[in-house]
Design a protein around this motif. Structure first.
Motif, PDB file in Angstrom:
ATOM      1  N   LEU A 340       0.686  -9.934 -15.706  1.00  0.00           N
ATOM      2  CA  LEU A 340       1.831 -10.588 -15.078  1.00  0.00           C
ATOM      3  C   LEU A 340       2.171 -11.927 -15.723  1.00  0.00           C
ATOM      4  N   TYR A 341       1.251 -12.461 -16.564  1.00  0.00           N
ATOM      5  CA  TYR A 341       1.494 -13.782 -17.143  1.00  0.00           C
ATOM      6  C   TYR A 341       2.688 -13.779 -18.091  1.00  0.00           C
ATOM      7  N   SER A 342       2.997 -12.625 -18.658  1.00  0.00           N
ATOM      8  CA  SER A 342       4.132 -12.552 -19.582  1.00  0.00           C
ATOM      9  C   SER A 342       5.465 -12.394 -18.860  1.00  0.00           C
ATOM     10  N   LYS A 343       5.424 -12.222 -17.528  1.00  0.00           N
ATOM     11  CA  LYS A 343       6.642 -12.057 -16.744  1.00  0.00           C
ATOM     12  C   LYS A 343       6.896 -13.310 -15.914  1.00  0.00           C
ATOM     13  N   LEU A 344       8.096 -13.399 -15.382  1.00  0.00           N
ATOM     14  CA  LEU A 344       8.412 -14.516 -14.505  1.00  0.00           C
ATOM     15  C   LEU A 344       7.653 -14.359 -13.192  1.00  0.00           C
ATOM     16  N   PRO A 345       7.122 -15.441 -12.635  1.00  0.00           N
ATOM     17  CA  PRO A 345       6.385 -15.313 -11.365  1.00  0.00           C
ATOM     18  C   PRO A 345       7.311 -14.845 -10.248  1.00  0.00           C
ATOM     19  N   ASN A 346       6.821 -13.915  -9.439  1.00  0.00           N
ATOM     20  CA  ASN A 346       7.601 -13.369  -8.330  1.00  0.00           C
ATOM     21  C   ASN A 346       6.716 -13.337  -7.095  1.00  0.00           C
ATOM     22  N   ARG A 347       6.952 -14.270  -6.170  1.00  0.00           N
ATOM     23  CA  ARG A 347       6.140 -14.358  -4.963  1.00  0.00           C
ATOM     24  C   ARG A 347       6.902 -13.872  -3.730  1.00  0.00           C
ATOM     25  N   SER A 348       7.925 -13.064  -3.923  1.00  0.00           N
ATOM     26  CA  SER A 348       8.648 -12.511  -2.786  1.00  0.00           C
ATOM     27  C   SER A 348       7.735 -11.595  -1.988  1.00  0.00           C
ATOM     28  N   SER A 349       8.030 -11.449  -0.700  1.00  0.00           N
ATOM     29  CA  SER A 349       7.168 -10.642   0.167  1.00  0.00           C
ATOM     30  C   SER A 349       7.101  -9.192  -0.297  1.00  0.00           C
ATOM     31  N   GLU A 350       8.194  -8.685  -0.897  1.00  0.00           N
ATOM     32  CA  GLU A 350       8.186  -7.305  -1.374  1.00  0.00           C
ATOM     33  C   GLU A 350       7.245  -7.114  -2.557  1.00  0.00           C
ATOM     34  N   ASN A 351       6.968  -8.197  -3.291  1.00  0.00           N
ATOM     35  CA  ASN A 351       6.142  -8.092  -4.491  1.00  0.00           C
ATOM     36  C   ASN A 351       4.664  -8.360  -4.219  1.00  0.00           C
ATOM     37  N   GLN A 352       4.337  -8.818  -2.995  1.00  0.00           N
ATOM     38  CA  GLN A 352       2.951  -9.093  -2.637  1.00  0.00           C
ATOM     39  C   GLN A 352       2.340  -7.808  -2.068  1.00  0.00           C
ATOM     40  N   LYS A 353       1.440  -7.190  -2.821  1.00  0.00           N
ATOM     41  CA  LYS A 353       0.909  -5.883  -2.432  1.00  0.00           C
ATOM     42  C   LYS A 353      -0.605  -5.845  -2.558  1.00  0.00           C
ATOM     43  N   LEU A 354      -1.211  -5.035  -1.679  1.00  0.00           N
ATOM     44  CA  LEU A 354      -2.635  -4.734  -1.748  1.00  0.00           C
ATOM     45  C   LEU A 354      -2.809  -3.253  -1.415  1.00  0.00           C
ATOM     46  N   LEU A 355      -3.917  -2.681  -1.894  1.00  0.00           N
ATOM     47  CA  LEU A 355      -4.199  -1.288  -1.586  1.00  0.00           C
ATOM     48  C   LEU A 355      -4.725  -1.165  -0.154  1.00  0.00           C
ATOM     49  N   THR A 356      -4.881   0.059   0.296  1.00  0.00           N
ATOM     50  CA  THR A 356      -5.334   0.322   1.668  1.00  0.00           C
ATOM     51  C   THR A 356      -6.729  -0.260   1.896  1.00  0.00           C
ATOM     52  N   VAL A 357      -6.911  -0.865   3.046  1.00  0.00           N
ATOM     53  CA  VAL A 357      -8.182  -1.496   3.405  1.00  0.00           C
ATOM     54  C   VAL A 357      -8.858  -0.651   4.481  1.00  0.00           C
ATOM     55  N   PHE A 358     -10.166  -0.467   4.356  1.00  0.00           N
ATOM     56  CA  PHE A 358     -10.968   0.136   5.411  1.00  0.00           C
ATOM     57  C   PHE A 358     -11.583  -1.003   6.220  1.00  0.00           C
ATOM     58  N   TRP A 359     -11.041  -1.205   7.429  1.00  0.00           N
ATOM     59  CA  TRP A 359     -11.437  -2.339   8.255  1.00  0.00           C
ATOM     60  C   TRP A 359     -12.718  -2.000   9.021  1.00  0.00           C
ATOM     61  N   PRO A 360     -13.339  -3.003   9.644  1.00  0.00           N
ATOM     62  CA  PRO A 360     -14.496  -2.712  10.505  1.00  0.00           C
ATOM     63  C   PRO A 360     -14.127  -1.671  11.560  1.00  0.00           C
ATOM     64  N   GLY A 361     -15.054  -0.753  11.823  1.00  0.00           N
ATOM     65  CA  GLY A 361     -14.745   0.353  12.712  1.00  0.00           C
ATOM     66  C   GLY A 361     -14.244   1.573  11.973  1.00  0.00           C
ATOM     67  N   GLU A 362     -14.272   1.515  10.637  1.00  0.00           N
ATOM     68  CA  GLU A 362     -13.868   2.627   9.774  1.00  0.00           C
ATOM     69  C   GLU A 362     -12.441   3.092  10.085  1.00  0.00           C
ATOM     70  N   THR A 363     -11.518   2.162  10.145  1.00  0.00           N
ATOM     71  CA  THR A 363     -10.112   2.473  10.370  1.00  0.00           C
ATOM     72  C   THR A 363      -9.266   1.845   9.271  1.00  0.00           C
ATOM     73  N   THR A 364      -8.169   2.521   8.960  1.00  0.00           N
ATOM     74  CA  THR A 364      -7.238   1.968   7.968  1.00  0.00           C
ATOM     75  C   THR A 364      -6.029   1.326   8.627  1.00  0.00           C
ATOM     76  N   GLN A 365      -5.964   1.373   9.961  1.00  0.00           N
ATOM     77  CA  GLN A 365      -4.844   0.747  10.664  1.00  0.00           C
ATOM     78  C   GLN A 365      -5.054  -0.752  10.735  1.00  0.00           C
ATOM     79  N   ARG A 366      -4.033  -1.482  10.364  1.00  0.00           N
ATOM     80  CA  ARG A 366      -4.152  -2.949  10.346  1.00  0.00           C
ATOM     81  C   ARG A 366      -4.486  -3.474  11.737  1.00  0.00           C
TER      82      ARG A 366
END
Length: 845
Positions: A340-366
């Motif tokens: 990403l260093y070669s591109k313009l920084p983009n901190r818009s909410s649409e560009n902030q992403k993470l993969l699915t998280v397995f939370w405590p209790g073995e659930t993927t629901q936020r």
């Protein structure tokens, strides 16, 4: 330090680094640390402290971005009560505040806390409202905290644990962990300093594995990111020293006068000397620009490493899973930061992403991130105890329960929440007067109530004190006044237009007639003749276009252009007039001397308002009406009586209230109506303390009620009734004014001016080409003669002018030919008398 030291590498903890930094400052010796990440060590207080890893300020920024990404607003901080813990959590609080989040509860522990002390702290955490816990401690007792949390049931569904990079280091060094240890940290999110993959890194990791294989009792010693940064730290110092010496600098020492006074002390502090070139060596270190095992290694102007980045790791099963990255350049992402260093920084909410998280209790629901405090207390919800308009809210007699439109909306919204809300309604007011909702809202900020439910209008003043839910009903301020029926009269046909509109329309009829006459006069016989006939033609043509009954044909292009524009204007004006007149003659009209809020502002008559309503403060502060003119009214009956009396008999000229009340008031009182437009845009909502997550969840529930139709059904149950305004009568219509048609008249006027300008240019060209020869009269000026000639030319028919011009041209050609023949005969030397006579005859011709 007595051995003439020029640099120090270490120490490993921030607490020790704080102490040794004072010694480094005194002796001007650079102190390089790869693990003391306390952000306060980078201040001007410690100019010789050089951090060769990432500061905790960036780690806390990453955690704040994660919290904000998942929509949580409050967290609990569990940390070691030392310099490293306190300063790190302080930085976290600052970064959360920048994202409108906050630390709800701080739970410090001593670094030497035993299991019992940790349990006491975590029990307090479990009783708090937030379920998002940030753990910032060391690898020594951080796992112990997570083990206690597991035993207390704090690793179940609904909890969020975010651990700083102590946990990733623990996993890297001691891996593989036992199954019990892994069970204690299932679903935890942790951060690891990011080191990009490279050939150098792979080679180093391989050499490390070979070096440590079989050297420890528990198997190979793992390699954490701190170890890799420690390796690069040595290379950075070596390069800086090499540059320092190549620049011709010397290594010299001098006595510290402060320590010389301590001669004879058992610690032998007098032997410690100052490194004279320490500042130059620090400068050389900050100027190092190399590629190490950790990747590109260079410093920025603020003394931090460039491009700090972290891996975000989720503990799952028997290992870990990377769910994304964080970098100071582009925030959260699922691709490596170097891409990403070669591109313009983009901190818009649409560009902030993470993969699915397995939370405590073995659930993927936020997880929601908060619960009601588990302290046995019910939410105290203040409810206004109204005296009037009890359809909206009222207390059931001899009980603690309430009913009404507002209560039903609240209960329906609460039933849609995925969790239980323990609450109780507490009446506010004496029931004999309508209470002030502003005071009710203020009691929430004072801690008397936890929320407020009722007919509470969302205003600017109140939003500064509390948070409101999504409005569940729109209710702006309107004006109500007495009305009387009006009958049509003999002059009703003049009513649709205002006097100004009539005047401008008449002027344009005459103007367009005159313009068309000018454009058609020189080529159309219908627009020629005696002056009286031409004047009559102008008037007839002008007003006959109103009915499209003009019999004169237009032959010029400009005349047709103007007439086409004008007929379009006439069509619009005729249609508007017909529609307005039809409404006036066929619909029963109501009239009132009050036309709206503007009429009240310009008058001095008394105005009624509902007691306890925000209308009073709005009329005084925003509209500028004097307080003495405002009359409080408690019930609809009082309001009706005051309006019927009028201002001359001790009543009021008009009544100002919210539309929701007014619609209920008018449903059975046909002699009153709303006059003017709604002059505010407000709504009713439920009030909660600032940053309350319940306000957000209830807003979502209210939107769901509106979408599935339940909100409308509740409205119809309590408020639906046959209003008098639906019986066909209407307040007298507004007359059509010039404001609605000025655009049409402007286009028509510009078309007329453009046509006249083109016509004038064409006429001047024709005059220059076909105009008569100008003769100067000795008694008159040349200007007046030309003007009369031009006016006469314009008045003549175009065909006659062109015919005369053509005949004059032929005469000139004939005269020129005859003159040439005569000159040829005279030039003959043998002229006879008879020839001369013939020449004279020719000349006469």
């Amino acid at each position: 330090m007595a051995t003439r030291t020029v640099a120090i590498i270490g120490p490993q903890t921030s607490t020790t680094a704080h102490v040794i930094s004072h010694i480094a400052n005194e002796l001007h010796v650079p102190l390089l640390s790869f693990s003391a990440t306390d952000p306060t060590l980078s201040s001007l207080q410690f100019p010789f402290f050089i951090r060769t890893a990432f500061s905790d300020i960036f780690q806390m920024t990453a955690i704040a971005d994660i919290v904000n990404h998942y929509g949580w607003r409050e967290v609990i901080a569990v940390y070691g009560d030392d310099d490293h813990g306190r300063n790190g959590i302080g930085a976290l609080g600052d970064k959360l505040a920048e994202r409108h989040c906050k630390i709800l509860f701080k739970a410090p522990m001593t670094p030497e806390a035993n299991r019992e002390e940790i349990t006491d702290v975590l029990v307090q955490v479990a009783l708090a409202e937030s379920r998002v816990i940030v753990l910032h401690t060391s690898t020594a007792w951080g796992p112990k905290v997570l083990s206690v949390a597991k035993s207390l049931g704090m690793m179940q569904n609904g909890y969020v644990w975010i651990a700083t990079n102590f946990l990733s280091s623990f996993l890297d060094i001691d891996s593989p962990l036992s199954s019990d240890e892994m069970d204690n940290i299932q679903g935890v999110i942790t951060l690891r300093m990011y080191i990009p993959d490279s050939k150098l890194k792979r080679s180093f990791v391989s050499r490390w594995a070979n070096l440590t294989s079989g050297k420890t009792a528990n198997g190979p010693l793992g390699l954490s990111t701190y170890g890799i940064f420690a390796y690069d730290t040595v290379y950075v110092l070596a390069r800086a020293l090499d540059t320092f010496l190549k620049q011709g600098n010397q290594i010299t020492f001098s006595h510290d006068p402060k320590l010389t006074e301590l001669h004879g002390d058992s610690m032998h502090l007098d032997a410690v000397k100052i490194f004279n070139e320490g500042n130059l060596l620090c400068k050389s270190i900050y100027e190092v620009n190399m590629t190490g095992v950790t990747g590109p290694f260079r410093y920025t102007h603020d003394g931090n490493l460039a491009n700090p980045a972290y891996e975000i790791i989720n503990v799952i099963g028997t290992g870990t899973r990377r769910i994304g990255y964080w970098s100071n350049y582009s925030g959260l992402s699922v691709v490596p930061p170097e891409e990403l260093y070669s591109k313009l920084p983009n901190r818009s909410s649409e560009n902030q992403k993470l993969l699915t998280v397995f939370w405590p209790g073995e659930t993927t629901q936020r997880p929601r991130g908060w619960v009601f405090p588990n302290n046995g207390k019910l939410l105290k919800i203040g409810v206004p105890k109204r005296f009037s308009y009890r359809e909206f809210i009222s207390q059931v007699q001899s009980t603690d329960t309430f009913k009404g439109f507002c209560i039903d909306v609240f209960l329906s919204a609460v039933n849609l929440l995925p969790y239980a809300v323990p609450y109780k309604f507490v009446p506010y007011g004496d029931g004999r007067n309508n209470p002030s909702n502003t005071e009710l809202v203020r009691l929430i900020t004072a801690g008397v109530f936890d929320a407020a439910v009722g007919d509470i209008t969302i205003t600017t003043e109140r939003t500064k004190m509390v948070d409101f839910t999504q409005p569940y009903i729109e209710s702006g301020l309107v004006v109500v006044a007495s009305v009387k029926k009006t009958d049509s009269n003999a002059w009703a046909f003049l009513t649709p237009f205002t006097p100004m509109m009539w005047t401008v329309t008449a002027i344009f009829f005459l103007l367009v007639g005159a313009v068309v006459w000018i454009l058609e006069h020189r080529m159309n016989d219908d627009f020629r003749g005696p002056p009286k006939k031409q004047l009559a033609t102008i008037l007839w043509f002008s007003f006959s276009t109103m009915f499209f009954a003009h019999r004169e044909n237009t032959v010029s292009t400009l005349g047709r252009f103007v007439l086409l524009i004008w007929l379009f204007v006439v069509l619009i004006v005729n249609s508007s007039y017909t529609a307005s007149l039809t409404s006036i003659l066929t619909v029963q009209q109501l009239s009132s001397p009050i036309k709206g809020i503007e009429s009240l502002v310009n008058s001095k008559e008394p105005i009624g308002y509902l007691q306890g309503s925000f209308a009073r403060s709005y009329l005084i502060d925003e509209i500028g009406i004097h307080e003495s003119r405002l009359v409080p009214l408690k019930t609809p009956e009082e309001t009706m009586e005051a309006l019927e009396k009028g201002p001359k008999k001790g009543g009021v000229a008009a009544y100002v209230d919210e539309r929701a009340y007014i619609e209920l008031f008018l449903s059975s009182r046909c002699e009153f109506t709303i006059v003017g437009q709604e002059f505010t845009r407000n709504g009713w909502g439920f009030a909660f303390p600032p940053d309350s997550p319940l306000a957000v969840d209830l807003s979502t529930a209210i939107l769901e009620l509106a979408e599935n139709g339940d909100l409308q059904r509740i409205h119809d149950k309590w408020l639906l009734s046959s209003a008098c305004l639906s019986q066909g009568a209407k307040l007298e219509v507004d007359r059509l004014n010039l404001k609605s048609f000025w655009g049409l008249y402007l286009v028509c006027g510009l078309a007329c001016l453009l046509a006249l300008l083109i016509y004038l240019i064409q006429t001047l060209r024709q005059y220059k080409k076909h105009g008569p020869e100008e003769l100067e009269s000795p008694g008159q000026g040349l200007g007046s003669s030309r003007l009369r000639t031009f006016i006469s030319f314009v008045d003549e028919k175009e065909d006659i002018v062109k015919s005369r011009s053509k005949r004059r041209q032929m005469e000139r050609i004939s005269y020129r030919s005859t003159s040439e023949v005569g000159s040829t005969i005279i030039s003959n030397k043998d002229l006879s008398p008879s020839s001369v006579n013939r020449i004279d005859s020719v000349n006469e011709v």
